[in-house]
Design a protein around this motif. Structure first.
Motif, PDB file in Angstrom:
ATOM      1  N   HIS A  92      30.431  63.671  43.768  1.00 15.02           N
ATOM      2  CA  HIS A  92      29.053  63.382  43.978  1.00 15.02           C
ATOM      3  C   HIS A  92      28.894  62.319  45.400  1.00 15.02           C
ATOM      4  N   ILE A 148      21.153  55.049  44.749  1.00 11.72           N
ATOM      5  CA  ILE A 148      22.395  56.002  44.729  1.00 11.72           C
ATOM      6  C   ILE A 148      23.567  55.408  43.779  1.00 11.72           C
ATOM      7  N   GLU A 182      24.005  64.715  52.709  1.00 11.45           N
ATOM      8  CA  GLU A 182      22.546  65.157  52.369  1.00 11.45           C
ATOM      9  C   GLU A 182      21.792  64.554  53.344  1.00 11.45           C
ATOM     10  N   TYR A 209      26.925  63.188  48.922  1.00  7.63           N
ATOM     11  CA  TYR A 209      25.910  62.196  49.314  1.00  7.63           C
ATOM     12  C   TYR A 209      26.052  62.023  50.688  1.00  7.63           C
ATOM     13  N   MET A 219      21.020  58.174  54.658  1.00  6.59           N
ATOM     14  CA  MET A 219      20.057  58.774  53.778  1.00  6.59           C
ATOM     15  C   MET A 219      18.933  58.163  54.193  1.00  6.59           C
ATOM     16  N   ARG A 227      15.989  56.810  47.152  1.00 13.60           N
ATOM     17  CA  ARG A 227      17.428  57.593  46.908  1.00 13.60           C
ATOM     18  C   ARG A 227      18.555  56.508  47.352  1.00 13.60           C
ATOM     19  N   SER A 228      18.189  56.211  48.609  1.00 11.44           N
ATOM     20  CA  SER A 228      19.321  55.308  49.287  1.00 11.44           C
ATOM     21  C   SER A 228      19.542  53.937  48.281  1.00 11.44           C
ATOM     22  N   ARG A 285      29.100  56.252  53.430  1.00 12.40           N
ATOM     23  CA  ARG A 285      28.673  57.240  54.251  1.00 12.40           C
ATOM     24  C   ARG A 285      28.414  56.964  55.392  1.00 12.40           C
TER      25      ARG A 285
END
Lengths: 146, 146, 146, 146, 146, 146, 146, 146
Positions: free
Chosen positions: C139, E45, C146, C143, E36, E41-42, E70
């Protein structure tokens, strides 16, 4: 400013003494470090600490653990490295110490007789200075302090 | 994933051919690079490009400029280094290339006959793997891809 | 952009399969690398290449030469490292691979069951992400894309 | 030349005392640093400074912030690292400290009983020296100064 | 030569679209990566992957694990970093990403309105280029390819 | 293997063309990058993007932001650097680019007429190769691929 | 062992005094360094040394040359960095100094009021320790020496 | 805190005296190091140590071995570098020393008369501070200690 100098090279003669005496005569503010100079002790240190090894190769490997450990500790502290090459002995460990100095960006002086210029040409080329005698090497050192 | 491998060692025999053939037989996804293997060319390259030098030492120095330049370019691109030692020749440049690989954190395999274990003990100790034959070295390479 | 991911951890179960399947389901543009997963082969590789060793310690040392060589080659190529810890096995080599990733500034995900939180606390703290299941790890990977 | 040595390992016994006593007997010019040795204090330091945490995982995370901070400060100053492994405890933090030393090019001695040779084989292989007793470790240290 | 560019900055507006459109119009051989951009969402997460956290601080910490993971993956791959500052939001993470780029020796362009010149003066001073509009930033990019 | 080569030097003549033609004739697998060669554009790029500056010093500073940004992007991608010196112009930026290459461990060839050997002696000494003509420089390049 | 600590943060209040007093009370063997704390002097130092600048942006740029120079000199000497954030001011330079510490692998403590947890979440996550008060920060420091 | 400062620049005038006097007047806790200032000695040192060289180019090369060795030793120890440029002399070695400082992340002050702003623009842009007089340079130094 006191500088630490690692003296890499064979441990069969006492060439390091000459370096120290000449530097001392000029009162250079330097401290010298180097490998274990007692050749037998150096070869046996693995077995001395860990016990008898199954064969000469393992004996050498154990000794090298100790000797490389010592070299790494002292080379890490060095500001300058001097590596001496002579006509006897393979001296691959000397070439290794000299190359490590270059890779770590530590200034390197190589001392070698003229007749070894050909096999040492690549290493010489990467070193900062190549001279033929200990006297010349100390001359280079003293030039740093003038 | 294709890996680039630098083959360091003497340029008097064609030992690199054996490495390439064995690797090819196993279809290993590798590319080999190395020094100029024409020994005379390698020694003369300085004068070939820059003209005659005053004496052999300067001739060697000029050649080493070129050869070390080539080595640096190719070694910088290598993912793995294999260094072969034999009983002939001083091979201080080989020790230098092997040590540089270690300092640059590039995985290193040393190939040396058993009888050279003593003078190579320190370098062997710092290398990742030491083997005795080219076959064993290629065996190690293929192990990476299995 | 395709990323290479090193999967560090025990080689007794086939947990890596789950990572690959889940990543594949999400069509993540990733390539997975890791250690030799055949446990006996991994333990024997030293003797397989170099011949019988005098005792289990030397056997392990020879095998580790090969395995650490393989790990270094592949870890050097990795963009991301995932390290899985479980309740069985000492897993000191896993801790070593995870720590090396951190030191090399490679993003690290640790997967560990909740009950191991206490002995893993320091390593977890230095890793980028700690999760409990492979699903969560994938997951996190997805991420990124995305 | 005085060297700083970081002693990594479990904080349940007072093994560090033995290292210090033996080094002192040999008048080695070394300074020892290490983690908080009061085990409860080490586990509670997060809550001691930041207040009660919601659950044991967050308690551990807060403590690890402090402990890893302390380790980084002291390990950064170390010239040598000694990591001791025993049969009790997971010791993943010890493996982490040892691996970090290797990655930072700091000379590393691992002390471990012979029966742990198998799970420690990979880490041992990357360390500079592996010995079985504190006495042997101090022997290696004193060899550096001879 | 295709270059990867990390776009650091707030994720409340879609300023990155403008960068991409303008670069596309000039057919610049570049690939853009970034955080992101879905702000909720950020922020969520961490909980999305790990489950509900005890309070907002732990929620933020978990989310930051994922987001920093990320960023590290993508920033490591970047050849160039562009950081945009605006009058809204604290943007301390943007300052962090920009500073990390400088420390990693990755060329950095800062985009900021003139009225923010005073609070950004130190960061601007260390960045390679500071401009006021996205158009100017893309102009700088295209200058690299002419 | 395709190598990227950064051509550092004055932008008043089109010496780079000669390098490219000669390399092309030998079908060397190389890609050349370099600074903006339109001298006026290079000097004006700061004002072109940011608008008129208060005086020539600020105009130069703004232009240098852009030019140094471009150089850093392209030099970072280079495998080799060639720096050409001539008798006209101060060429301190060329000396800077050459020195940066050395510091970044990128192989460097210096091209300079013999009569400039004295003022370039220190930089020459640190570069890998010094030649007098573009022809010789390309000769060195081709030697890498033989 | 005496440690040097860089105190990064706003220069509008005298928060650094509190750090020094508390550390002194505990007799911590530390030396504190930091930026110019006279805010007007800090803003004017560019013009003070170089003369009047054409406009506020150039004035800020000149001041930042001096201030960033000072910060680099002192931060390079620091063993630890403490960065304080408050509710006033943009503090992008503080975020920059904190991020630089992280990138240089220098242990970092962030002090911030709880209500700033959200905008600082990413930076907090990468820092070693985050506390809310100066007292807690000094508590962490003293923990290093126990 | 005592800082070591390397003074790079021409060795034809005694500008370094002014730096030392002004710094002394302000009792700045600094130590100055630099190149050999006796210009003839500097040019002849290669032959002084190694004997007569075949021609001026080899003479320069030998001298540069020694001088670059000295510079590397002292520059490695420097916390700050000041590089002075004047209207006479090519000063490519000065540009090299300044660029090396930047690459080694050592804070750099450039001193140059205003009329040299154009040829020095790129180097100035990468340096931390550019001033016109020695007085201003010392002013910047003293600002560090206030």
């Amino acid at each position: 400013m006191n500088l630490t100098i690692y003296l890499a090279g064979e441990i069969h003669s006492n060439w390091r003494e000459e370096v120290k005496v000449l530097s001392n005569n000029l009162s250079l503010p330097v401290t010298f470090v180097g490998p274990m100079e007692d050749h037998d002790r150096s070869d046996n240190i693995g077995e001395e600490i860990l016990g008898t090894m199954p064969n000469p190769i393992f004996k050498d490997s154990a000794a090298s653990d100790m000797n490389n450990f010592r070299t790494k500790v002292l080379l890490n502290k060095a500001d300058i490295v001097i590596a001496l090459f002579g006509e006897k002995y393979k001296q691959w460990n000397t070439a290794m110490d000299a190359s490590t100095a270059i890779a770590l960006d530590k200034p390197l002086i190589i001392i070698r007789p003229e007749k070894l210029h050909h096999p040492l040409k690549e290493l010489s080329n990467k070193a900062n200075v190549t001279v033929e005698t200990i006297e010349q090497a100390v001359h280079v050192l003293s030039y740093v302090f003038e």
